[in-house]
Design an enzyme around this catalytic site. Structure first.
Site: not given
Length: 189
Positions: A14, A75, A148
């Site tokens: 992330d 991501e 996260d």
């Protein structure tokens, strides 16, 4: 790493400039998953950008070296209202993809809504719902923290469940995957 019969090891990332979530899972042919590692690579917000990016790269390299993932899922950066925030996210994403390229590890990107749909069955799920499902899938006693780190684990699971698995074509779909597949079919009409 993956063997022809063993689980698929996925590193989910992330990306973030201050906090970059990292999560490693092993996903079996039956789509069951086991937590291998979860954490956050942090960089000092007051440091020069080149130092911050070097810190993130070093942290990701350390996770790759220790856990030897077969694939890295990152991501996908999307446009946000805050351009400063999206720029840092894009830079951290580039670093993650660079590390994958340096190490010869296949990489893939997934949108936040794709990840949410794969994990919860709902593309607009909130952070808490994603954390709860990640905890349930990985049989964790507590919700993964910070968000996260949970997002990194969700990315890794999403990738494995959406086609990264060695047996993805013949394994049964989870309810969340079935919902996502149905939504994709409807969108194509």
């Amino acid at each position: 790493m993956t063997t022809s019969r063993g689980p698929l090891r996925v590193l989910g990332i992330d990306p973030g400039l201050t906090r970059c979530g990292v999560g490693v899972v092993d996903v079996a042919r039956d789509r069951s998953a086991v937590l291998v590692h979860v954490g956050v690579v942090r960089s000092d917000a007051g440091a020069p950008i080149e130092e911050r990016l070097a810190t993130i790269a070093a942290g990701i390299r350390a996770v790759v070296d220790e856990h030897d993932p077969a694939v890295i899922a990152v991501e996908r950066v999307f446009a946000q209202h805050n351009r400063h925030s999206v720029m840092g996210t894009a830079q951290a994403s580039g670093i993650a993809l660079l590390v994958a390229g340096e190490r010869g590890i296949p990489a893939a990107t997934h949108t936040p809504s794709e990840v949410k749909a794969a994990i919860t069955g709902y593309g607009s799920a909130d952070k808490r719902q994603v954390q709860a499902m990640v905890a349930r899938v990985l049989r964790l006693d507590q919700l993964p923290q910070p968000a996260d780190a949970a997002d990194a684990l969700a990315l890794a699971l999403c990738h494995a469940w959406r086609g990264g698995s060695p047996a993805s074509s013949d394994a049964p779909l989870t309810p969340a995957q079935r919902a996502w597949a149905d939504a994709e079919r409807l969108a194509r009409r």
